[in-house]
Design an enzyme around this catalytic site. Sequence first.
Site, PDB file in Angstrom:
ATOM      1  N   ASP A  45       2.592  -3.656 -50.339  1.00  0.00           N
ATOM      2  CA  ASP A  45       2.785  -4.738 -51.307  1.00  0.00           C
ATOM      3  C   ASP A  45       4.034  -4.565 -52.174  1.00  0.00           C
ATOM      4  O   ASP A  45       4.430  -5.495 -52.861  1.00  0.00           O
ATOM      5  CB  ASP A  45       1.564  -4.842 -52.225  1.00  0.00           C
ATOM      6  CG  ASP A  45       0.341  -5.338 -51.475  1.00  0.00           C
ATOM      7  OD1 ASP A  45       0.520  -6.016 -50.446  1.00  0.00           O
ATOM      8  OD2 ASP A  45      -0.786  -5.045 -51.902  1.00  0.00           O
ATOM      9  N   GLY A  84      -0.793  -9.638 -50.297  1.00  0.00           N
ATOM     10  CA  GLY A  84      -0.305  -9.601 -51.664  1.00  0.00           C
ATOM     11  C   GLY A  84      -1.351 -10.140 -52.612  1.00  0.00           C
ATOM     12  O   GLY A  84      -1.348 -11.327 -52.914  1.00  0.00           O
ATOM     13  N   HIS A  86      -4.334  -8.454 -40.905  1.00  0.00           N
ATOM     14  CA  HIS A  86      -4.035  -7.031 -40.736  1.00  0.00           C
ATOM     15  C   HIS A  86      -2.843  -6.720 -39.850  1.00  0.00           C
ATOM     16  O   HIS A  86      -2.374  -5.590 -39.854  1.00  0.00           O
ATOM     17  CB  HIS A  86      -5.279  -6.310 -40.224  1.00  0.00           C
ATOM     18  CG  HIS A  86      -6.370  -6.260 -41.233  1.00  0.00           C
ATOM     19  ND1 HIS A  86      -7.279  -7.290 -41.394  1.00  0.00           N
ATOM     20  CD2 HIS A  86      -6.687  -5.335 -42.169  1.00  0.00           C
ATOM     21  CE1 HIS A  86      -8.111  -6.992 -42.364  1.00  0.00           C
ATOM     22  NE2 HIS A  86      -7.785  -5.818 -42.846  1.00  0.00           N
TER      23      HIS A  86
END
Lengths: 341, 341, 341, 341
Positions: free
Chosen positions: B127, B170, B272
Amino acid sequence: MRIGVLTAGGDCPGLNAVIRSVVHRAMTGHGDEVIGFEDGFKGLLDGHFRPLDLNAVSGILARGGTILGSARLERNRLREAAESASELARQYGIDVLIPIGGEGTLTAARMLSDAGMPVVGVPKTIDNDISSTDRTFGFDTAVGVATEAMDRLKTTAESHQRVMVVEVMGRHAGWIALESGMAGGAHGICLPERPFEVDDLVKMVEERFARGKKFAVICVAEGAHPAEGSMEYAKGEIDQFGHERFQGIGTQLAVELERRLGKEARPVILGHVQRGGTPTAYDRVLATRFGWHAVEAAHRGDFGRMTALRGTHIEMVPLAEAVTQLKRVPADRMREAESVF
Amino acid sequence: MRIGVLTAGGDCPGLNAVIRSVVHRAMTGHGDEVIGFEDGFKGLLDGHFRPLDLNAVSGILARGGTILGSARLERNRLREAAESASELARQYGIDVLIPIGGEGTLTAARMLSDAGMPVVGVPKTIDNDISSTDRTFGFDTAVGVATEAMDRLKTTAESHQRVMVVEVMGRHAGWIALESGMAGGAHGICLPERPFEVDDLVKMVEERFARGKKFAVICVAEGAHPAEGSMEYAKGEIDQFGHERFQGIGTQLAVELERRLGKEARPVILGHVQRGGTPTAYDRVLATRFGWHAVEAAHRGDFGRMTALRGTHIEMVPLAEAVTQLKRVPADRMREAESVF
Amino acid sequence: MRIGVLTAGGDCPGLNAVIRSVVHRAMTGHGDEVIGFEDGFKGLLDGHFRPLDLNAVSGILARGGTILGSARLERNRLREAAESASELARQYGIDVLIPIGGEGTLTAARMLSDAGMPVVGVPKTIDNDISSTDRTFGFDTAVGVATEAMDRLKTTAESHQRVMVVEVMGRHAGWIALESGMAGGAHGICLPERPFEVDDLVKMVEERFARGKKFAVICVAEGAHPAEGSMEYAKGEIDQFGHERFQGIGTQLAVELERRLGKEARPVILGHVQRGGTPTAYDRVLATRFGWHAVEAAHRGDFGRMTALRGTHIEMVPLAEAVTQLKRVPADRMREAESVF
Amino acid sequence: MRIGVLTAGGDCPGLNAVIRSVVHRAMTGHGDEVIGFEDGFKGLLDGHFRPLDLNAVSGILARGGTILGSARLERNRLREAAESASELARQYGIDVLIPIGGEGTLTAARMLSDAGMPVVGVPKTIDNDISSTDRTFGFDTAVGVATEAMDRLKTTAESHQRVMVVEVMGRHAGWIALESGMAGGAHGICLPERPFEVDDLVKMVEERFARGKKFAVICVAEGAHPAEGSMEYAKGEIDQFGHERFQGIGTQLAVELERRLGKEARPVILGHVQRGGTPTAYDRVLATRFGWHAVEAAHRGDFGRMTALRGTHIEMVPLAEAVTQLKRVPADRMREAESVF
């Protein structure tokens, strides 16, 4: 405001992303007009240009190359440009010129700036060797291409118990060799910054084979050269057709290693695939940011400077400062790389 | 010196590159011993570890995931670890622990450090939301995957005159959405940092169609949410099986846009794929450098700190400083992105 | 049943996928035992082998190279093997040998088979030049790598108004050049099957430039050669170190085109990157199917034959038939390609 | 000759390659004229078309989508087209129509053909489910995208000891699931052709964990469904906004597996990324060949037929034959795949 933009020097992934960003920011952010000169400074001198609007830059973000073309220009024609800089600006009615290019281009940009043309530069080089900016766009793409090649070559090297010598770009600075060598897991890296000892490479390979790792990959910048007396080495030889031979240090080193090691060694010269094609996400973002900030600088009247990445920020640095010295690989970066050989 | 290393938290491309680099630098640079704890702090508490030598880390540079495994640990077990920190260090005979992880891991690292265990942290998060480091490894790979997906989706959107809503990772910070949105040429970007107005997105799409650009791509961070009153929005609903529904903001926004626009809108949830697989060259280099500097810091006795990228250098920053505040996307970065919508 | 498997000849993406598939099908489908000989026939003669179980082949599907290694063997040692074929089979207790390899390997396999060893062959060549099978694994990967290179090179060629000459693999058959040339949008393709006229290439480039398309990409198989009298051409010359020069037809053709056209022409020699690294999905599927069918054939006692793709089916064809004649690019395939130059 | 071309149905990598090939072969091979109808049959009925020359198709070979656009047409408007087929042909002055599309398009093509319009079809579907052709372009690209996703997901699954359920395209036929599952090394594959037993999947995962392989990847076609009584399963449910929920079998299966296994299971829905973007080399070659042969067939007057790959050849097959029956995954192909689970 009326903005002129041009791309000069070698191909570099991200050029189109800069052009697109300049046009978007200028038009939608400021209501500017933008024209693009064709084939670099040649277009500026010869009056070849075209208007650039949102449609003209639609769909080019991910495309390699430059929609404006690029060409080399002789030094004396550049001087000619510098002499008539303010006249040229007037002639095209441009309030600022945004040249996107490498060391040569930025030097020319500085000449034009000194001669009175309002200029905001955008640095470009896949070699990442321009001082005053942490990175240049194009470099990440080049490193990515070279790394993927090394990923592929390793399996062949391993299956055949071979030494692969991979020659990557970098005539004066070894950034591509350093980073792709680290990322590709090379067992030796040769940079222009430091003459290499063939003995060291021979020893490294022999130790690997002794440890049961029966292959090795060596990453060599095209500008690397052996330490004096380290091996026979011919620079820029001429072939039977009177042309310069396309046989660089990578090939010569492979020949030498095979001779000394008594093992198969093969050169792979990556060449132009490193500088073309779609840019990585990193390069697209950096190029887009450079374009945005170039336009903002133009509107602030911040001329004679170029965009530069410093940490996470884009700053403006004097053109003079940018081109005085090549950014070379420092010794401590090389030490980090050597650790994982 | 005897070094313990562990990886904790979510999967992140580059973890193996750090482990490999730590082992290489420690063993060949300093003659250290290295052991790896399995499944994060769990292995530390439960005594699951194995020695790591050059063979153990051979061939893992380009591999995603972590050879040491990773698992979440409940808070109270972590407290337990902190309480017995110096005892644990003695028990395993380690002179330093190098935990590689995100915010949670670094907080735990700080607790251990405060409790007397010599710790050098390595930050990790796809992130990119850890303060005090310009970038974290894994982020570039995630952005690359999301960008490639948007490159692909655009042709479908265009051929079918559709709106595509791409949900990327995020939860608390929008870095992946920002950079992949810019790189993928998205026409709208929604971040957790700023509630979005559906009206703005509707207007943007309608203007594009009016201009003849009959498609749009909107990039949405999973943690983005609409401005109050902007649209009906259900967070974390429960399905008929008593499980939380896997229906995030991306899907809900697509439904809403289709309703308001009267045009086809489709959600794509990348999920993912963003966090697994082979790291980009950028991430491999950064991870390798972090590993090298962590070992050097350990040998300097520079404990209670973590590696951080600052410009082109790796520096050590206090763990305390690193975890106090999330690094969020500032307004000026968003302005740069909006320019090219 | 006890099965011996070996890989021989050059590296080829998909070898590991065959090995994995053989082991899975043999063990879980039939309860067989499998052993793998190391470094091709050398391991068979020298007694270097190891048992292969599910763990041994775990995680290798997507990996290039061969976990068993590969090495060339001199002809007389091969004859030695053939002479003691049935004895060797008895010695290792194997009921069948599955050699995976190219023309040379399959010829050796046939000799062993004729000499009494139960053999089921699996054809392998990135060149796709084995008759009796529609395709071989490895070929698709090689074509993919070469195509991506041409995609990249085009933007550079276009930006700099250059001719790029891309040399791809294919000593005796031009399949890689044909398909990567078509897929990469080359404007000329030179194959070993048909001597090329430099005049034709010069004319093609000049016509392109006249039409305003100021660049060209020419794809040349390494085994292509000019028509007699078409250009000066040196095959296999020796350099100053007594080694054969690594200067193939690609480089020589670029030099010649630059001379005749008065335009920049650059060679790019793709080399070994075409044959290493992770296989494409196509190659993984084909390799897996070949492995499965080889084991089934062994259990049916269908010896002296090899697996072959025919349409969508895998069939068994006599080794004798497979190696008598190279599969060359027929004229009608070349006509299809010429249409889009 | 005057040729009309159109693309209909869903986006599919390779459409542009067919268009380009048709234009090249028609113009340079035969001196034909080509026009392109916009948005599929809609353009044909509404008179939206444009001339296509070499410039119009320059640079589109590697681009996803279709430069002609595509749209769905209601059945009754198609009947309308069929009724006025010969009139339409006369109106546009076309001697042949080349529609590129899937089952629906080819059925429409057959209606037009039966009604007197000279038609040569080109089959297109990423699902690969059209009988009479070994493969269709677009399929290889879709399989490649899905395989790369599974390569990435495996590392996350392994690091976190998770089950990943990957839902790929394929409503009526499971080709994408079959081949990407095999290439991506999935441990279970669920196809529309055969209802799956959740018990089998649960058992497979438990056995893997027992063997120490603490993760699993299951590849599910969107059209797969559980065997009766195997699990609760809701098809096409409606959400609170009155829209169909975007929650397919992949998500439902992940929820069910998590419940039964007591282990983390996560769904990943690949969605539209499979059908957009640049085609693989394989698809570019096949698409280019189809275009070439369609033009040749038109010149031979070989109407009412479509191009088909048979082994290594392109043949013409009756449209009638092509659309009568879906090509489904046969049991023996599934057996090959199960072997390597």
